[in-house]
Design a protein around this motif. Structure first.
Motif, PDB file in Angstrom:
ATOM      1  N   ASP A 153      -4.243   2.974   4.267  1.00 47.86           N
ATOM      2  CA  ASP A 153      -4.045   2.324   2.980  1.00 47.86           C
ATOM      3  C   ASP A 153      -3.620   3.365   1.946  1.00 47.86           C
ATOM      4  O   ASP A 153      -3.414   4.539   2.274  1.00 47.86           O
ATOM      5  CB  ASP A 153      -5.304   1.554   2.540  1.00 47.86           C
ATOM      6  CG  ASP A 153      -6.507   2.471   2.295  1.00 47.86           C
ATOM      7  OD1 ASP A 153      -6.321   3.697   2.155  1.00 47.86           O
ATOM      8  OD2 ASP A 153      -7.640   1.953   2.244  1.00 47.86           O
ATOM      9  N   LYS A 154      -3.492   2.957   0.704  1.00 45.90           N
ATOM     10  CA  LYS A 154      -2.997   3.873  -0.337  1.00 45.90           C
ATOM     11  C   LYS A 154      -3.996   4.969  -0.677  1.00 45.90           C
ATOM     12  O   LYS A 154      -3.654   5.955  -1.330  1.00 45.90           O
ATOM     13  CB  LYS A 154      -2.609   3.073  -1.581  1.00 45.90           C
ATOM     14  CG  LYS A 154      -1.388   2.186  -1.348  1.00 45.90           C
ATOM     15  CD  LYS A 154      -1.004   1.385  -2.569  1.00 45.90           C
ATOM     16  CE  LYS A 154       0.237   0.535  -2.291  1.00 45.90           C
ATOM     17  NZ  LYS A 154       0.636  -0.298  -3.434  1.00 45.90           N
TER      18      LYS A 154
ATOM     19  N   GLN B  97      -1.667 -10.378   6.770  1.00 44.12           N
ATOM     20  CA  GLN B  97      -2.079  -9.208   5.989  1.00 44.12           C
ATOM     21  C   GLN B  97      -1.071  -8.065   6.133  1.00 44.12           C
ATOM     22  O   GLN B  97      -0.787  -7.360   5.159  1.00 44.12           O
ATOM     23  CB  GLN B  97      -3.467  -8.747   6.437  1.00 44.12           C
ATOM     24  CG  GLN B  97      -4.591  -9.665   5.987  1.00 44.12           C
ATOM     25  CD  GLN B  97      -5.925  -9.273   6.590  1.00 44.12           C
ATOM     26  OE1 GLN B  97      -6.032  -9.015   7.786  1.00 44.12           O
ATOM     27  NE2 GLN B  97      -6.963  -9.226   5.761  1.00 44.12           N
TER      28      GLN B  97
ATOM     29  N   ASP C 298       2.142  -8.390   6.708  1.00 41.68           N
ATOM     30  CA  ASP C 298       3.287  -8.771   5.874  1.00 41.68           C
ATOM     31  C   ASP C 298       3.041  -8.411   4.407  1.00 41.68           C
ATOM     32  O   ASP C 298       3.937  -7.923   3.710  1.00 41.68           O
ATOM     33  CB  ASP C 298       3.558 -10.277   5.990  1.00 41.68           C
ATOM     34  CG  ASP C 298       4.213 -10.659   7.319  1.00 41.68           C
ATOM     35  OD1 ASP C 298       4.871  -9.783   7.915  1.00 41.68           O
ATOM     36  OD2 ASP C 298       4.067 -11.813   7.743  1.00 41.68           O
ATOM     37  N   GLY C 299       1.823  -8.630   3.948  1.00 39.17           N
ATOM     38  CA  GLY C 299       1.472  -8.305   2.565  1.00 39.17           C
ATOM     39  C   GLY C 299       1.515  -6.808   2.300  1.00 39.17           C
ATOM     40  O   GLY C 299       1.960  -6.370   1.231  1.00 39.17           O
ATOM     41  N   LEU C 300       1.071  -6.002   3.284  1.00 35.06           N
ATOM     42  CA  LEU C 300       1.078  -4.542   3.131  1.00 35.06           C
ATOM     43  C   LEU C 300       2.497  -3.990   3.120  1.00 35.06           C
ATOM     44  O   LEU C 300       2.779  -2.982   2.472  1.00 35.06           O
ATOM     45  CB  LEU C 300       0.265  -3.905   4.261  1.00 35.06           C
ATOM     46  CG  LEU C 300      -1.243  -4.168   4.209  1.00 35.06           C
ATOM     47  CD1 LEU C 300      -1.900  -3.741   5.519  1.00 35.06           C
ATOM     48  CD2 LEU C 300      -1.888  -3.444   3.028  1.00 35.06           C
TER      49      LEU C 300
ATOM     50  N   ALA D  21       5.056  -5.783   1.954  1.00 36.34           N
ATOM     51  CA  ALA D  21       5.595  -6.241   0.665  1.00 36.34           C
ATOM     52  C   ALA D  21       5.137  -5.373  -0.501  1.00 36.34           C
ATOM     53  O   ALA D  21       5.910  -5.116  -1.433  1.00 36.34           O
ATOM     54  CB  ALA D  21       5.204  -7.698   0.425  1.00 36.34           C
ATOM     55  N   ASP D  22       3.872  -4.892  -0.470  1.00 39.55           N
ATOM     56  CA  ASP D  22       3.381  -4.098  -1.611  1.00 39.55           C
ATOM     57  C   ASP D  22       3.632  -2.601  -1.461  1.00 39.55           C
ATOM     58  O   ASP D  22       3.200  -1.808  -2.302  1.00 39.55           O
ATOM     59  CB  ASP D  22       1.895  -4.384  -1.875  1.00 39.55           C
ATOM     60  CG  ASP D  22       0.948  -3.791  -0.825  1.00 39.55           C
ATOM     61  OD1 ASP D  22       1.386  -2.970   0.010  1.00 39.55           O
ATOM     62  OD2 ASP D  22      -0.245  -4.144  -0.863  1.00 39.55           O
ATOM     63  N   GLY D  23       4.329  -2.214  -0.379  1.00 39.58           N
ATOM     64  CA  GLY D  23       4.721  -0.820  -0.231  1.00 39.58           C
ATOM     65  C   GLY D  23       3.692   0.077   0.438  1.00 39.58           C
ATOM     66  O   GLY D  23       3.908   1.286   0.565  1.00 39.58           O
ATOM     67  N   THR D  24       2.561  -0.499   0.895  1.00 37.03           N
ATOM     68  CA  THR D  24       1.569   0.319   1.610  1.00 37.03           C
ATOM     69  C   THR D  24       2.154   0.841   2.918  1.00 37.03           C
ATOM     70  O   THR D  24       1.928   1.986   3.308  1.00 37.03           O
ATOM     71  CB  THR D  24       0.290  -0.508   1.896  1.00 37.03           C
ATOM     72  OG1 THR D  24      -0.261  -0.951   0.659  1.00 37.03           O
ATOM     73  CG2 THR D  24      -0.742   0.316   2.651  1.00 37.03           C
TER      74      THR D  24
ATOM     75  N   TYR E  51       5.456   1.920   4.775  1.00 36.61           N
ATOM     76  CA  TYR E  51       6.824   2.323   4.430  1.00 36.61           C
ATOM     77  C   TYR E  51       7.252   3.464   5.349  1.00 36.61           C
ATOM     78  O   TYR E  51       6.467   3.991   6.150  1.00 36.61           O
ATOM     79  CB  TYR E  51       6.902   2.771   2.963  1.00 36.61           C
ATOM     80  CG  TYR E  51       6.121   4.032   2.674  1.00 36.61           C
ATOM     81  CD1 TYR E  51       6.740   5.275   2.667  1.00 36.61           C
ATOM     82  CD2 TYR E  51       4.743   3.988   2.432  1.00 36.61           C
ATOM     83  CE1 TYR E  51       6.023   6.437   2.432  1.00 36.61           C
ATOM     84  CE2 TYR E  51       4.020   5.141   2.204  1.00 36.61           C
ATOM     85  CZ  TYR E  51       4.664   6.363   2.196  1.00 36.61           C
ATOM     86  OH  TYR E  51       3.941   7.500   1.983  1.00 36.61           O
TER      87      TYR E  51
END
Length: 301
Positions: free
Chosen positions: A225-226, A238, A240-242, A244-247, A249
């Motif tokens: 995670d970040k 989940q 897909d969400g990570l 989308a939020d750039g976690t 990359y």
């Protein structure tokens, strides 16, 4: 010399924790992508071979897909052939493809087969060209910048993508108690060879086999995670969400997408595990905590 009480209790704890997992996965097929640091250290190579042999001994059916990028790079350098990469993929002209086949299908594949067999397994080495195991087509790479009216098509040579897997061949080998070890070289409709990313081959093989697990060995602790903490027990939503939020990359993105596609395609779970840890495969399968990131189709609680 008998174990002291503390050591005996630890051994008993490990065996007791492993038992339900052995029962659960007996008779199931697991695809393991082997690469990175785990292929470069003698200690890690030995622990990997033992993990695979032990899995087979307790009734689990491992299928190994391996990489070999550093070994290809080393030989190209010795032959004074310059390496070029586009979006992380090796540009593979005809001369480079010859080296890729030599290294992956010859040296690396046979070294892994030999190591597994030395530790009591019955491994058989294959490339995607054997019995049309990995059918492939040329990978189309495009790039577009804001200034372009339409995408630019980039030719990266003999780099392919999987369009089909000879499942019957793999099922026959598994049923015969063999351990398939696959080099990620595909064959085109006209017999041409293609260099394919090993993660992608592993994912497509796992998907075609509808296997229990896909395990991707990496050079990191897993998906972070970040704050740098390992994430696990993730649903596909989940993940897909990570993304989308750039976690997720950079270099982890293709690996995660490969795992995601496999799970969405019928594989029960995918694991991104730390190949730098000795016996990482066994720790991930047979312990409650594991050593990496687990992705499933289960709904988050």
């Amino acid at each position: 010399m008998p174990l002291n009480r503390e050591a005996a209790e630890q051994v008993a704890k490990v065996l007791t924790e492993a038992l339900p997992y052995i029962r659960r996965f007996a008779g199931k097929t697991l695809v393991v992508k082997y690469g990175g640091n785990a292929m470069e250290s003698d200690e890690l190579k030995t622990s990997f071979a033992r993990d695979i042999v032990l899995m087979k001994a307790v009734g689990i059916n491992p299928v190994v897909v391996h990489g070999g990028g550093p070994q290809i790079g080393d030989l190209l350098k010795r032959l004074s052939i310059e390496s070029h990469f586009i979006d992380g993929m090796r540009v593979t002209d005809a001369q480079t493809m010859d080296v890729v086949e030599m290294v992956l299908g010859g040296q690396v594949n046979k070294d892994i087969v030999n190591l597994i067999n030395q530790h009591g397994g019955s491994a058989i080495g294959l490339t995607g060209k054997d019995a049309g195991l990995i059918r492939a087509q040329k990978l189309k790479v495009t790039r577009q910048t804001p200034e372009m009216t339409q995408p630019e098509i980039i030719d990266i040579g003999h780099v392919g993508e999987v369009v089909g897997v000879n499942v019957d061949l793999l099922n026959m080998l598994v049923a015969g108690d063999f351990i398939p070890v696959i080099a990620p070289i595909g064959v085109g409709a006209n017999g041409e060879s293609y260099n394919i990313n090993a993660d992608l081959v592993a994912g497509k093989v796992a998907e075609a086999l509808k296997c229990e697990k896909l395990m991707l060995l990496t050079n990191t602790a897993g998906l972070l995670d970040k704050q740098g903490q390992v994430l696990t027990g993730l649903s596909t939503a989940q993940v897909d969400g990570l993304i989308a939020d750039g976690t997720i990359y950079g270099g982890m993105l293709p690996k995660i997408r490969c795992a995601l596609e496999a799970v969405q395609g019928g594989v029960n779970s995918a694991h991104i595990i730390d190949g730098r840890v000795p016996n990482a495969v066994l720790l991930e399968i047979f312990t409650d905590s594991g050593v990496g990131t687990l992705i499933t189709n289960a709904q988050p609680r």
